[in-house]
Design an enzyme around this catalytic site. Structure first.
Site, PDB file in Angstrom:
ATOM      1  CG  ASP A  16     -17.419 -54.685   2.809  1.00 24.27           C
ATOM      2  OD1 ASP A  16     -16.390 -54.281   2.245  1.00 24.27           O
ATOM      3  OD2 ASP A  16     -18.052 -54.011   3.661  1.00 24.27           O
ATOM      4  CG  ASP A  18     -13.152 -50.717   6.027  1.00 20.27           C
ATOM      5  OD1 ASP A  18     -12.763 -50.681   7.198  1.00 20.27           O
ATOM      6  OD2 ASP A  18     -12.410 -50.525   5.048  1.00 20.27           O
ATOM      7  NE  ARG A 127      -5.902 -48.277  -1.810  1.00 19.90           N
ATOM      8  CZ  ARG A 127      -7.086 -48.159  -1.234  1.00 19.90           C
ATOM      9  NH1 ARG A 127      -8.127 -48.802  -1.741  1.00 19.90           N
ATOM     10  NH2 ARG A 127      -7.241 -47.420  -0.159  1.00 19.90           N
ATOM     11  NE  ARG A 138      -6.210 -44.347   2.171  1.00 24.32           N
ATOM     12  CZ  ARG A 138      -7.523 -44.440   2.377  1.00 24.32           C
ATOM     13  NH1 ARG A 138      -8.357 -43.703   1.671  1.00 24.32           N
ATOM     14  NH2 ARG A 138      -7.999 -45.260   3.272  1.00 24.32           N
ATOM     15  NE  ARG A 145      -9.974 -42.776   8.046  1.00 24.18           N
ATOM     16  CZ  ARG A 145     -10.408 -43.306   6.914  1.00 24.18           C
ATOM     17  NH1 ARG A 145     -11.682 -43.378   6.660  1.00 24.18           N
ATOM     18  NH2 ARG A 145      -9.563 -43.787   6.039  1.00 24.18           N
ATOM     19  CB  SER A 183     -10.767 -41.943  -0.311  1.00 22.37           C
ATOM     20  OG  SER A 183     -11.212 -43.235   0.075  1.00 22.37           O
ATOM     21  CG  ASP A 213     -20.851 -51.490   5.147  1.00 21.38           C
ATOM     22  OD1 ASP A 213     -20.117 -52.008   4.276  1.00 21.38           O
ATOM     23  OD2 ASP A 213     -20.579 -50.423   5.710  1.00 21.38           O
ATOM     24  CB  THR A 230     -23.772 -63.122  -4.946  1.00 15.54           C
ATOM     25  OG1 THR A 230     -24.468 -61.909  -5.274  1.00 15.54           O
ATOM     26  CG2 THR A 230     -22.389 -63.102  -5.555  1.00 15.54           C
TER      27      THR A 230
HETATM   28  O1  M1P Z   1     -13.817 -50.417   2.016  1.00 17.75           O
HETATM   29  C1  M1P Z   1     -14.371 -49.162   1.783  1.00 17.75           C
HETATM   30  C2  M1P Z   1     -13.315 -48.140   1.455  1.00 17.75           C
HETATM   31  O2  M1P Z   1     -12.490 -47.975   2.604  1.00 17.75           O
HETATM   32  C3  M1P Z   1     -11.558 -46.967   2.498  1.00 17.75           C
HETATM   33  O3  M1P Z   1     -12.237 -45.740   2.281  1.00 17.75           O
HETATM   34  P1  M1P Z   1     -12.047 -44.412   3.204  1.00 17.75           P
HETATM   35  O4  M1P Z   1     -10.632 -44.325   3.568  1.00 17.75           O
HETATM   36  O5  M1P Z   1     -12.552 -43.318   2.325  1.00 17.75           O
HETATM   37  O6  M1P Z   1     -12.947 -44.607   4.411  1.00 17.75           O
HETATM   38  C4  M1P Z   1     -10.636 -47.188   1.318  1.00 17.75           C
HETATM   39  O7  M1P Z   1      -9.771 -48.252   1.588  1.00 17.75           O
HETATM   40  C5  M1P Z   1     -11.424 -47.432   0.053  1.00 17.75           C
HETATM   41  O8  M1P Z   1     -10.559 -47.822  -0.979  1.00 17.75           O
HETATM   42  C6  M1P Z   1     -12.448 -48.510   0.266  1.00 17.75           C
HETATM   43  O9  M1P Z   1     -13.241 -48.625  -0.886  1.00 17.75           O
END
Ligand code: M1P
Length: 251
Positions: A16, A18, A127, A138, A145, A183, A213, A230
């Site tokens: 993953d 983020d 998207r 966004r 945030r 989001s 995570d 997996t």
């Molecule tokens: O990868 C996790 C999420 O990251 C973003 O979420 P947010 O902007 O709410 O922190 C978005 O890109 C979301 O689509 C994605 O699932």
């Protein structure tokens, strides 16, 4: 093409983005880049993220296609193997303009009626494989945030909105995933991160490691983390990912 140059050519590590390879919405560290390049000598590597490719380029670097064997954006709806594009699919093609219109009209009305302390821009991001809905928008800054995330946790804004969507569109086979800070993602059921596995099915991997995570139920790594194909690794942050890799692959 095979991956015969790797010490373990039948093993792939999928990550993953983020919170696993990078801090949320931020860039990859030089240390993580070095760890991944050392890992790439041992096995095949790829990432799978919910964002679109351009955002992943911002986070992982403009050379991302050279740094990873497989790049899966939007859960694999956009996919590359060794820099070459693989066949793709789209949310709008799946849902059709009429139903999509109904859905976005409902979302915009619902958002307009919410009482929120702060609003910025881009409340619906269209998207290729999903729509991303953000009550604050966004365009929020990092501080905004963080503040919104706390507010949302307290007032359950996203949770309630998802329930309203489920109640109003019971016949649409859609999945709603609260994966990030501000989001939630809306996509056809089954188009979660397991979607990317179809691109590697014919490769004959014997071990598919996945690192994420948000591996808990309701998180956007849950389905692929628990998939029987997996070997799932739940990580706390990018440093934890590195520590697990060093231990597992003796880097
Ligand atoms: O990868 C996790 C999420 O990251 C973003 O979420 P947010 O902007 O709410 O922190 C978005 O890109 C979301 O689509 C994605 O699932």
């Amino acid at each position: 093409m095979s991956f015969a140059d790797r010490e373990q050519p039948k093993t792939i590590c999928l990550f993953d983005v983020d919170g696993t390879l990078t801090p949320a919405r931020l860039s990859i560290s030089p240390e993580m880049k070095a760890t991944l390049q050392a890992l790439r000598k041992k096995c095949v590597i790829g990432f799978v993220g919910g964002s679109d490719f351009s955002k992943q380029v911002e986070q992982l670097g403009s050379d991302v296609l050279d740094q990873f064997d497989f790049c899966f954006s939007e859960n694999g709806l956009t996919a590359y193997k060794l820099g070459q594009a693989l066949p793709s699919a789209s949310f709008i093609g799946w849902i059709g303009e009429e139903k999509y219109n109904e859905l976005t009209k409902f979302i915009l009305r619902y958002l307009a009626d919410l009482d929120l302390p702060v609003r910025r821009g881009t409340f619906i991001e269209f998207r290729k494989g999903m729509v991303n809905v953000s009550p604050i928008g966004r365009n929020a800054s990092t501080q905004e945030r963080n503040d919104y995330e706390k507010y949302d946790l307290e007032h359950k804004i996203r949770e309630k909105m998802v329930q309203a969507l489920k109640d109003n569109f019971p016949d649409l086979p859609l999945t709603y995933s609260i994966g990030g800070q501000i989001s939630f993602d809306v996509f056809p059921t089954g188009w979660d991160k397991t979607y990317c596995l179809r691109h590697i099915e014919s490769e004959g991997f014997e071990q598919i490691h996945f690192f994420g995570d948000k591996a808990y139920k309701g998180g956007n790594d849950y389905e692929i983390y628990t998939d029987e194909r997996t070997i799932g690794h739940a990580v706390k942050n990018p440093e934890d990912t590195q520590a697990i890799l060093k231990e597992l692959f003796k880097l």
